[in-house]
Design a protein around this motif. Sequence first.
Motif, short mmCIF file in Angstrom:
data_model
loop_
_atom_site.label_atom_id
_atom_site.label_comp_id
_atom_site.label_asym_id
_atom_site.label_seq_id
_atom_site.Cartn_x
_atom_site.Cartn_y
_atom_site.Cartn_z
N GLN A 126 -1.59 14.35 -4.01
CA GLN A 126 -1.40 12.94 -3.70
C GLN A 126 -1.33 12.74 -2.19
O GLN A 126 -0.32 12.36 -1.63
CB GLN A 126 -0.11 12.43 -4.37
N ASN A 127 -2.46 13.02 -1.53
CA ASN A 127 -2.50 12.96 -0.07
C ASN A 127 -2.51 11.55 0.47
O ASN A 127 -2.01 11.30 1.57
CB ASN A 127 -3.71 13.73 0.45
N CYS A 128 -3.08 10.63 -0.25
CA CYS A 128 -3.13 9.24 0.19
C CYS A 128 -1.88 8.52 -0.32
O CYS A 128 -1.89 7.89 -1.38
CB CYS A 128 -4.39 8.55 -0.32
N THR A 129 -0.80 8.62 0.44
CA THR A 129 0.46 7.99 0.08
C THR A 129 1.04 7.37 1.33
O THR A 129 1.03 8.00 2.39
CB THR A 129 1.42 9.04 -0.50
N PHE A 130 1.55 6.15 1.21
CA PHE A 130 1.87 5.39 2.42
C PHE A 130 3.24 4.72 2.29
O PHE A 130 3.43 3.82 1.49
CB PHE A 130 0.80 4.32 2.65
N PRO A 131 4.21 5.15 3.12
CA PRO A 131 5.54 4.53 3.09
C PRO A 131 5.71 3.49 4.19
O PRO A 131 5.54 3.78 5.37
CB PRO A 131 6.46 5.73 3.34
N LYS A 132 6.05 2.27 3.81
CA LYS A 132 6.27 1.21 4.80
C LYS A 132 7.68 0.67 4.60
O LYS A 132 8.02 0.21 3.50
CB LYS A 132 5.24 0.10 4.64
N ILE A 133 8.49 0.71 5.64
CA ILE A 133 9.89 0.34 5.54
C ILE A 133 10.07 -1.15 5.83
O ILE A 133 9.53 -1.68 6.79
CB ILE A 133 10.75 1.16 6.52
N THR A 134 10.86 -1.81 4.96
CA THR A 134 11.20 -3.21 5.19
C THR A 134 12.71 -3.37 5.08
O THR A 134 13.38 -2.68 4.31
CB THR A 134 10.52 -4.15 4.16
#
Length: 310
Positions: A126-134
Amino acid sequence: MKKLVLIILITIMSKNIFAQKLISKIDSINTEKEVENLIHTLGKDYTYFKIKKIADFKEERGENKFCKKIADSLKIDKSFYKADFDNNGYTDLLVIGDYYDFKIFVLMNNGNDPLKINRLTRRSFQNCTFPKITNDSIINYYYFSEPHIFSEEKSKLTKKDLIFKFGDFVEYNSNPASYNIEKVEFQTTMCYGTCPQFYISIDKNKNSVFKAENYNIDKSKGKVEVRGNFKAVINENDYNELISLMNYVDFPNLENNYSVNWTDDQTSTLKITYNNGKVKEISDYGMIGTYGLDRIYSLLFNLRFNQNWK
Protein backbone atom coordinates in the motif's frame (compact mmCIF):
# COMPACT_ATOMS: atom_id res chain seq x y z
CA MET A 1 -21.44 38.53 36.58
CA LYS A 2 -18.44 40.31 35.05
CA LYS A 3 -16.24 38.88 37.80
CA LEU A 4 -17.45 35.35 37.00
CA VAL A 5 -16.74 35.81 33.28
CA LEU A 6 -13.27 37.14 34.10
CA ILE A 7 -12.53 34.09 36.28
CA ILE A 8 -13.64 31.75 33.48
CA LEU A 9 -11.47 33.55 30.94
CA ILE A 10 -8.43 33.43 33.25
CA THR A 11 -9.01 29.69 33.81
CA ILE A 12 -9.20 29.01 30.06
CA MET A 13 -6.08 31.09 29.38
CA SER A 14 -4.22 29.31 32.18
CA LYS A 15 -5.07 25.93 30.68
CA ASN A 16 -3.85 27.07 27.26
CA ILE A 17 -0.62 28.41 28.73
CA PHE A 18 -0.10 25.18 30.67
CA ALA A 19 -0.65 23.12 27.50
CA GLN A 20 1.97 25.19 25.69
CA LYS A 21 4.49 24.49 28.45
CA LEU A 22 4.34 20.71 27.97
CA ILE A 23 7.56 20.68 25.98
CA SER A 24 9.40 17.49 25.01
CA LYS A 25 12.25 16.50 22.73
CA ILE A 26 9.92 16.28 19.73
CA ASP A 27 9.40 20.05 19.89
CA SER A 28 13.12 20.65 19.35
CA ILE A 29 13.31 18.39 16.27
CA ASN A 30 13.17 20.28 12.98
CA THR A 31 15.04 18.29 10.30
CA GLU A 32 14.56 14.96 8.56
CA LYS A 33 17.88 13.70 9.90
CA GLU A 34 16.85 14.51 13.47
CA VAL A 35 13.55 12.65 13.00
CA GLU A 36 15.31 9.64 11.50
CA ASN A 37 17.84 9.56 14.36
CA LEU A 38 15.01 9.74 16.89
CA ILE A 39 13.29 6.69 15.38
CA HIS A 40 16.60 4.80 15.34
CA THR A 41 16.78 5.21 19.13
CA LEU A 42 13.44 3.44 19.65
CA GLY A 43 14.84 -0.05 19.17
CA LYS A 44 17.45 -1.90 17.18
CA ASP A 45 14.87 -3.04 14.63
CA TYR A 46 14.16 0.58 13.69
CA THR A 47 17.76 1.26 12.67
CA TYR A 48 16.68 0.23 9.16
CA PHE A 49 14.10 3.03 8.96
CA LYS A 50 14.81 5.67 6.29
CA ILE A 51 12.76 8.85 6.26
CA LYS A 52 11.32 9.77 2.84
CA LYS A 53 8.75 12.02 1.27
CA ILE A 54 6.02 10.28 -0.72
CA ALA A 55 7.54 11.70 -3.90
CA ASP A 56 10.88 10.04 -3.10
CA PHE A 57 9.54 6.50 -3.30
CA LYS A 58 10.34 4.75 -6.55
CA GLU A 59 8.39 2.25 -8.58
CA GLU A 60 10.21 -0.73 -10.01
CA ARG A 61 10.73 1.18 -13.25
CA GLY A 62 11.53 4.63 -11.98
CA GLU A 63 9.91 7.62 -10.34
CA ASN A 64 6.53 7.15 -8.71
CA LYS A 65 4.82 9.94 -10.65
CA PHE A 66 1.29 8.72 -9.94
CA CYS A 67 1.60 8.83 -6.14
CA LYS A 68 3.54 12.10 -6.32
CA LYS A 69 0.73 13.69 -8.33
CA ILE A 70 -1.86 12.76 -5.70
CA ALA A 71 0.40 13.88 -2.84
CA ASP A 72 0.94 17.24 -4.56
CA SER A 73 -2.80 17.70 -5.06
CA LEU A 74 -3.35 17.08 -1.34
CA LYS A 75 -0.38 19.34 -0.46
CA ILE A 76 1.40 16.54 1.38
CA ASP A 77 4.95 17.57 0.53
CA LYS A 78 6.85 16.81 3.75
CA SER A 79 8.16 13.62 5.34
CA PHE A 80 7.04 14.44 8.90
CA TYR A 81 4.34 16.46 10.63
CA LYS A 82 3.72 17.51 14.22
CA ALA A 83 0.36 17.47 15.99
CA ASP A 84 -1.24 16.54 19.30
CA PHE A 85 -3.37 13.57 18.25
CA ASP A 86 -4.44 12.46 21.73
CA ASN A 87 -4.92 16.01 23.09
CA ASN A 88 -2.69 15.44 26.11
CA GLY A 89 -0.72 18.66 25.59
CA TYR A 90 2.40 16.95 24.21
CA THR A 91 3.46 17.10 20.57
CA ASP A 92 3.20 13.83 18.63
CA LEU A 93 5.04 13.10 15.38
CA LEU A 94 3.71 11.61 12.14
CA VAL A 95 6.53 10.26 9.96
CA ILE A 96 6.62 8.90 6.41
CA GLY A 97 9.45 6.59 5.44
CA ASP A 98 10.87 3.32 4.19
CA TYR A 99 10.81 0.47 6.70
CA TYR A 100 11.20 -2.54 4.40
CA ASP A 101 8.51 -0.82 2.32
CA PHE A 102 6.33 2.30 2.53
CA LYS A 103 5.29 3.05 6.12
CA ILE A 104 3.58 5.80 8.05
CA PHE A 105 4.44 5.86 11.76
CA VAL A 106 2.94 8.04 14.46
CA LEU A 107 5.12 8.57 17.52
CA MET A 108 2.75 9.08 20.44
CA ASN A 109 4.20 11.33 23.12
CA ASN A 110 3.21 11.06 26.77
CA GLY A 111 5.78 13.32 28.32
CA ASN A 112 8.27 11.44 30.47
CA ASP A 113 7.16 8.01 29.25
CA PRO A 114 8.95 6.44 26.26
CA LEU A 115 7.58 7.34 22.86
CA LYS A 116 5.19 4.73 21.53
CA ILE A 117 5.22 3.86 17.83
CA ASN A 118 1.81 3.47 16.20
CA ARG A 119 1.86 2.06 12.66
CA LEU A 120 -0.76 3.84 10.57
CA THR A 121 -0.11 1.73 7.47
CA ARG A 122 -1.37 -1.72 8.44
CA ARG A 123 -1.75 -3.42 5.08
CA SER A 124 0.87 -4.77 2.72
CA PHE A 125 1.48 -3.41 -0.78
CA GLN A 126 0.00 0.00 0.00
CA ASN A 127 2.56 2.53 -1.19
CA CYS A 128 0.07 5.15 -2.29
CA THR A 129 -1.19 6.29 1.10
CA PHE A 130 -1.62 9.90 2.11
CA PRO A 131 -2.07 11.36 5.62
CA LYS A 132 -3.39 14.92 5.86
CA ILE A 133 -3.80 16.43 9.32
CA THR A 134 -6.73 18.70 10.17
CA ASN A 135 -7.56 20.50 13.42
CA ASP A 136 -4.28 19.28 14.93
CA SER A 137 -5.86 15.93 15.80
CA ILE A 138 -7.76 14.27 12.93
CA ILE A 139 -5.93 12.48 10.13
CA ASN A 140 -7.63 12.51 6.73
CA TYR A 141 -6.23 9.19 5.58
CA TYR A 142 -6.34 8.67 1.80
CA TYR A 143 -5.60 5.21 0.41
CA PHE A 144 -6.47 2.96 -2.48
CA SER A 145 -9.12 0.38 -1.66
CA GLU A 146 -8.05 -3.24 -2.08
CA PRO A 147 -10.71 -5.46 -3.69
CA HIS A 148 -10.57 -9.15 -2.89
CA ILE A 149 -8.02 -11.08 -4.92
CA PHE A 150 -10.79 -12.82 -6.89
CA SER A 151 -12.98 -9.73 -7.27
CA GLU A 152 -13.44 -7.82 -10.54
CA GLU A 153 -13.92 -4.59 -8.61
CA LYS A 154 -11.36 -1.89 -9.36
CA SER A 155 -9.28 -0.13 -6.74
CA LYS A 156 -10.22 3.49 -6.01
CA LEU A 157 -8.94 6.35 -3.87
CA THR A 158 -10.77 6.28 -0.54
CA LYS A 159 -10.66 8.51 2.53
CA LYS A 160 -11.09 7.77 6.22
CA ASP A 161 -11.02 10.32 9.02
CA LEU A 162 -8.98 8.86 11.87
CA ILE A 163 -8.94 10.02 15.48
CA PHE A 164 -6.94 8.73 18.44
CA LYS A 165 -9.38 7.17 20.92
CA PHE A 166 -9.48 4.01 23.03
CA GLY A 167 -5.70 3.73 22.83
CA ASP A 168 -5.41 3.69 19.04
CA PHE A 169 -6.50 5.38 15.83
CA VAL A 170 -10.09 4.59 14.86
CA GLU A 171 -12.54 6.00 12.34
CA TYR A 172 -13.95 9.31 13.59
CA ASN A 173 -17.62 9.23 14.58
CA SER A 174 -19.27 12.58 15.30
CA ASN A 175 -22.44 10.96 16.66
CA PRO A 176 -21.71 7.66 18.47
CA ALA A 177 -24.61 5.31 19.08
CA SER A 178 -25.57 3.58 22.33
CA TYR A 179 -26.69 -0.01 21.79
CA ASN A 180 -27.65 -2.42 24.54
CA ILE A 181 -24.97 -5.05 23.99
CA GLU A 182 -26.06 -8.35 25.52
CA LYS A 183 -23.28 -10.69 24.46
CA VAL A 184 -19.99 -10.61 22.58
CA GLU A 185 -18.48 -13.70 20.94
CA PHE A 186 -15.14 -13.80 19.17
CA GLN A 187 -13.55 -16.72 17.32
CA THR A 188 -10.25 -16.88 15.43
CA THR A 189 -8.94 -19.50 13.02
CA MET A 190 -5.43 -20.74 12.44
CA CYS A 191 -3.31 -19.42 9.59
CA TYR A 192 -0.23 -20.46 7.64
CA GLY A 193 1.96 -19.90 10.67
CA THR A 194 1.38 -19.55 14.41
CA CYS A 195 -1.70 -17.33 14.62
CA PRO A 196 -3.51 -17.73 17.97
CA GLN A 197 -6.66 -19.83 17.67
CA PHE A 198 -9.21 -19.23 20.42
CA TYR A 199 -12.82 -18.46 21.34
CA ILE A 200 -14.00 -15.92 23.88
CA SER A 201 -17.50 -14.89 24.95
CA ILE A 202 -18.65 -12.13 27.32
CA ASP A 203 -22.20 -11.55 28.52
CA LYS A 204 -23.73 -8.32 29.81
CA ASN A 205 -22.88 -9.30 33.39
CA LYS A 206 -19.18 -9.50 32.41
CA ASN A 207 -19.15 -13.30 32.73
CA SER A 208 -16.68 -14.67 30.22
CA VAL A 209 -15.56 -17.99 28.75
CA PHE A 210 -12.13 -18.41 27.14
CA LYS A 211 -11.28 -21.49 25.08
CA ALA A 212 -7.57 -21.53 24.25
CA GLU A 213 -6.95 -23.88 21.34
CA ASN A 214 -3.59 -23.28 19.64
CA TYR A 215 -0.65 -20.82 19.86
CA ASN A 216 -2.00 -18.71 22.71
CA ILE A 217 1.39 -17.66 24.03
CA ASP A 218 1.57 -15.74 27.31
CA LYS A 219 4.83 -13.78 26.91
CA SER A 220 4.56 -12.39 30.44
CA LYS A 221 5.10 -15.92 31.75
CA GLY A 222 8.12 -16.80 29.67
CA LYS A 223 6.32 -17.58 26.42
CA VAL A 224 4.12 -20.25 27.99
CA GLU A 225 1.42 -21.66 25.70
CA VAL A 226 -2.02 -21.64 27.30
CA ARG A 227 -4.51 -24.39 26.44
CA GLY A 228 -7.90 -25.36 27.84
CA ASN A 229 -11.22 -23.85 28.88
CA PHE A 230 -11.38 -21.02 31.41
CA LYS A 231 -13.91 -18.73 33.08
CA ALA A 232 -13.65 -15.24 34.55
CA VAL A 233 -15.56 -12.07 35.35
CA ILE A 234 -14.07 -9.39 33.15
CA ASN A 235 -12.56 -6.36 34.88
CA GLU A 236 -15.06 -3.49 34.80
CA ASN A 237 -12.69 -0.97 33.16
CA ASP A 238 -11.70 -3.45 30.44
CA TYR A 239 -15.34 -4.36 29.83
CA ASN A 240 -16.50 -0.74 29.65
CA GLU A 241 -13.71 0.18 27.24
CA LEU A 242 -14.65 -2.69 24.91
CA ILE A 243 -18.38 -1.88 24.97
CA SER A 244 -17.78 1.86 24.53
CA LEU A 245 -15.53 1.19 21.54
CA MET A 246 -18.09 -1.10 19.93
CA ASN A 247 -20.73 1.59 20.29
CA TYR A 248 -18.36 4.24 18.97
CA VAL A 249 -17.63 2.30 15.75
CA ASP A 250 -21.38 1.79 15.21
CA PHE A 251 -20.93 -1.96 14.69
CA PRO A 252 -24.41 -2.73 13.19
CA ASN A 253 -23.55 -0.53 10.21
CA LEU A 254 -20.20 -2.15 9.45
CA GLU A 255 -19.87 -4.64 6.61
CA ASN A 256 -20.65 -8.30 7.29
CA ASN A 257 -17.50 -9.45 5.50
CA TYR A 258 -14.00 -8.01 5.11
CA SER A 259 -11.01 -9.50 3.35
CA VAL A 260 -7.43 -8.60 2.47
CA ASN A 261 -6.20 -9.32 -1.06
CA TRP A 262 -3.59 -11.92 -0.15
CA THR A 263 -3.66 -15.53 1.03
CA ASP A 264 -2.65 -17.71 4.03
CA ASP A 265 -3.88 -15.22 6.65
CA GLN A 266 -6.13 -15.57 9.69
CA THR A 267 -9.91 -15.14 9.84
CA SER A 268 -11.89 -13.84 12.79
CA THR A 269 -15.62 -13.91 13.45
CA LEU A 270 -17.10 -11.26 15.73
CA LYS A 271 -20.69 -11.91 16.82
CA ILE A 272 -22.53 -9.26 18.83
CA THR A 273 -26.00 -9.84 20.28
CA TYR A 274 -27.75 -6.58 21.15
CA ASN A 275 -31.08 -4.75 21.58
CA ASN A 276 -33.25 -7.72 22.61
CA GLY A 277 -31.74 -10.46 20.50
CA LYS A 278 -30.56 -8.68 17.35
CA VAL A 279 -27.34 -10.18 15.99
CA LYS A 280 -24.49 -8.64 14.04
CA GLU A 281 -21.81 -11.02 12.76
CA ILE A 282 -18.62 -9.83 11.07
CA SER A 283 -16.21 -12.17 9.29
CA ASP A 284 -12.79 -10.60 8.72
CA TYR A 285 -10.11 -12.39 6.70
CA GLY A 286 -6.82 -10.68 7.54
CA MET A 287 -8.40 -9.00 10.59
CA ILE A 288 -7.88 -5.39 9.51
CA GLY A 289 -11.33 -4.66 8.05
CA THR A 290 -11.42 -1.23 9.70
CA TYR A 291 -9.25 0.61 12.21
CA GLY A 292 -12.03 0.36 14.78
CA LEU A 293 -12.30 -3.39 14.31
CA ASP A 294 -8.53 -3.70 14.52
CA ARG A 295 -8.65 -2.05 17.96
CA ILE A 296 -11.58 -4.25 19.07
CA TYR A 297 -9.60 -7.35 18.11
CA SER A 298 -6.59 -6.05 20.02
CA LEU A 299 -8.64 -5.59 23.20
CA LEU A 300 -10.13 -9.08 22.84
CA PHE A 301 -6.68 -10.58 22.28
CA ASN A 302 -5.44 -8.80 25.42
CA LEU A 303 -8.23 -10.32 27.52
CA ARG A 304 -6.62 -13.75 27.13
CA PHE A 305 -3.83 -12.80 29.53
CA ASN A 306 -4.94 -9.77 31.56
CA GLN A 307 -7.89 -11.34 33.41
CA ASN A 308 -8.17 -13.69 36.39
CA TRP A 309 -9.00 -16.86 34.46
CA LYS A 310 -9.82 -20.04 36.38
